[in-house]
Write a protein that holds these residues in place. Structure first.
Motif, mmCIF file in Angstrom:
data_model
loop_
_atom_site.group_PDB
_atom_site.id
_atom_site.type_symbol
_atom_site.label_atom_id
_atom_site.label_comp_id
_atom_site.label_asym_id
_atom_site.label_seq_id
_atom_site.Cartn_x
_atom_site.Cartn_y
_atom_site.Cartn_z
ATOM 1 N N THR A 133 -34.378 28.388 3.873
ATOM 2 C CA THR A 133 -34.518 27.821 5.215
ATOM 3 C C THR A 133 -33.350 26.892 5.491
ATOM 4 N N SER A 134 -32.481 27.272 6.406
ATOM 5 C CA SER A 134 -31.243 26.516 6.621
ATOM 6 C C SER A 134 -31.509 25.079 7.046
ATOM 7 N N TYR A 135 -32.628 24.862 7.730
ATOM 8 C CA TYR A 135 -32.990 23.523 8.181
ATOM 9 C C TYR A 135 -33.237 22.586 6.997
ATOM 10 N N LEU A 136 -33.691 23.144 5.872
ATOM 11 C CA LEU A 136 -34.064 22.340 4.710
ATOM 12 C C LEU A 136 -33.159 22.538 3.502
ATOM 13 N N ALA A 137 -32.311 23.558 3.534
ATOM 14 C CA ALA A 137 -31.522 23.913 2.356
ATOM 15 C C ALA A 137 -30.054 23.510 2.498
ATOM 16 N N ASN A 138 -29.460 23.154 1.396
ATOM 17 C CA ASN A 138 -28.020 22.920 1.366
ATOM 18 C C ASN A 138 -27.320 24.229 1.728
ATOM 19 N N ASN A 139 -26.266 24.128 2.527
ATOM 20 C CA ASN A 139 -25.633 25.342 3.022
ATOM 21 C C ASN A 139 -24.173 25.091 3.352
ATOM 22 N N VAL A 140 -23.463 26.172 3.591
ATOM 23 C CA VAL A 140 -22.082 26.060 4.057
ATOM 24 C C VAL A 140 -21.903 26.975 5.264
ATOM 25 N N ARG A 141 -21.217 26.439 6.271
ATOM 26 C CA ARG A 141 -20.923 27.194 7.481
ATOM 27 C C ARG A 141 -19.418 27.410 7.578
ATOM 28 N N PHE A 142 -19.032 28.639 7.833
ATOM 29 C CA PHE A 142 -17.620 28.982 7.973
ATOM 30 C C PHE A 142 -17.320 29.216 9.456
ATOM 31 N N TYR A 143 -16.196 28.684 9.902
ATOM 32 C CA TYR A 143 -15.800 28.788 11.305
ATOM 33 C C TYR A 143 -14.576 29.699 11.389
ATOM 34 N N ILE A 144 -14.767 30.819 12.087
ATOM 35 C CA ILE A 144 -13.792 31.905 12.040
ATOM 36 C C ILE A 144 -13.213 32.181 13.419
ATOM 37 N N ASP A 145 -11.896 32.304 13.454
ATOM 38 C CA ASP A 145 -11.204 32.731 14.667
ATOM 39 C C ASP A 145 -11.193 34.258 14.666
ATOM 40 N N LYS A 146 -12.014 34.865 15.503
ATOM 41 C CA LYS A 146 -12.154 36.321 15.488
ATOM 42 C C LYS A 146 -10.927 37.036 16.035
ATOM 43 N N LYS A 147 -10.035 36.297 16.691
ATOM 44 C CA LYS A 147 -8.797 36.912 17.165
ATOM 45 C C LYS A 147 -7.842 37.175 16.007
ATOM 46 N N THR A 148 -7.882 36.308 15.011
ATOM 47 C CA THR A 148 -6.969 36.429 13.869
ATOM 48 C C THR A 148 -7.702 36.760 12.569
ATOM 49 N N ASN A 149 -9.042 36.722 12.615
ATOM 50 C CA ASN A 149 -9.870 36.917 11.420
ATOM 51 C C ASN A 149 -9.520 35.924 10.311
ATOM 52 N N GLN A 150 -9.283 34.686 10.737
ATOM 53 C CA GLN A 150 -8.978 33.614 9.789
ATOM 54 C C GLN A 150 -10.098 32.570 9.805
ATOM 55 N N VAL A 151 -10.472 32.110 8.617
ATOM 56 C CA VAL A 151 -11.394 30.977 8.498
ATOM 57 C C VAL A 151 -10.571 29.709 8.686
#
Length: 233
Positions: free
Chosen positions: A87-105
């Protein structure tokens, strides 16, 4: 007979060493080793990411709660409140932010909801980077910034968070490629807002090297002491 026994023991020794070696090298991903930007495929080839179906500052957000992705400086940050690891609300997590124009994180955000893992994260950052030049602290929250190889590390620690009636100390580490200007500027707010003021002053400064301490000293000389309140120097 003796030779056969010796050979068997040698073979067993090789197998044991192989298992130990494999165990030592089983963790082949560590967030602290990422220098952004990186290709989207370098992450998605290792982990399944869930598309959050919205953008933050122009970048598409994807999340992972997998145990193997939650390593920083060799420390596992896997954990959750109320034993709810999915459950993301309760669990440690990582979010990646990606530029879909370049496919770069271009950025990632590591969230620790559990006190023990937040402490691990703080210690790992201090071990990797040392004392930070930007550190504002009060009894309930603190804000720190490090810069490394063209990336900025924004860390917020909050000891007032309550999940399902359980008080905990949370960590929010956002690592940004400095050249991703829209997202970078998006993070220069709240407890990190003074850093934006420093960057503006740095652009105007005639000094070859202009540190945050230089900025604080100038603010004090100008009578703007509020910049020095709660700062750890």
């Amino acid at each position: 007979m003796i030779r056969t026994k010796t050979a068997a023991l040698r073979t067993l020794g090789i197998l044991v060493m192989g298992i130990i070696t494999q165990s030592c090298h089983s963790q082949d991903f560590d967030l602290s080793a990422l220098v952004l930007p990186v290709t989207e495929s370098s992450i998605t080839s290792k982990f399944k990411l869930e598309d959050q179906k919205f953008q933050t500052a122009g970048l598409d957000e994807y999340i992972s709660l997998e145990k193997e992705v939650l390593y920083f400086e060799g420390k596992s940050l896997y954990g959750s409140i109320d034993n709810s690891p999915t459950t993301s609300y309760l669990a440690n997590n990582v979010r990646f932010y990606i530029d879909k124009k370049t496919n770069q994180v271009e950025a990632y955000r590591l969230e620790t909801k559990t006190t023990a893992e937040t402490s691990k994260l703080e210690k790992a950052l201090e071990a990797k980077f040392g004392k930070t030049f930007y550190y504002y602290k009060d009894p309930d929250m603190n804000f720190r910034i490090w810069e490394y190889k063209g990336n900025t590390y924004f860390l917020e620690v909050n000891s007032t968070t309550v999940y399902n009636g359980q008080q905990t100390v949370t960590g929010d580490l956002c690592v940004v490629n400095n050249k991703s200007e829209v997202f970078y500027n998006y993070y220069l707010a709240g407890g990190f807002g003074y850093y934006q003021d420093y960057l503006r002053a740095k652009k105007k400064s005639q000094k070859k090297v202009y540190t945050y301490n230089d900025f604080l000293n100038e603010m004090k000389a100008e009578g703007r002491d509020y910049y020095l309140k709660k700062v750890v120097r």
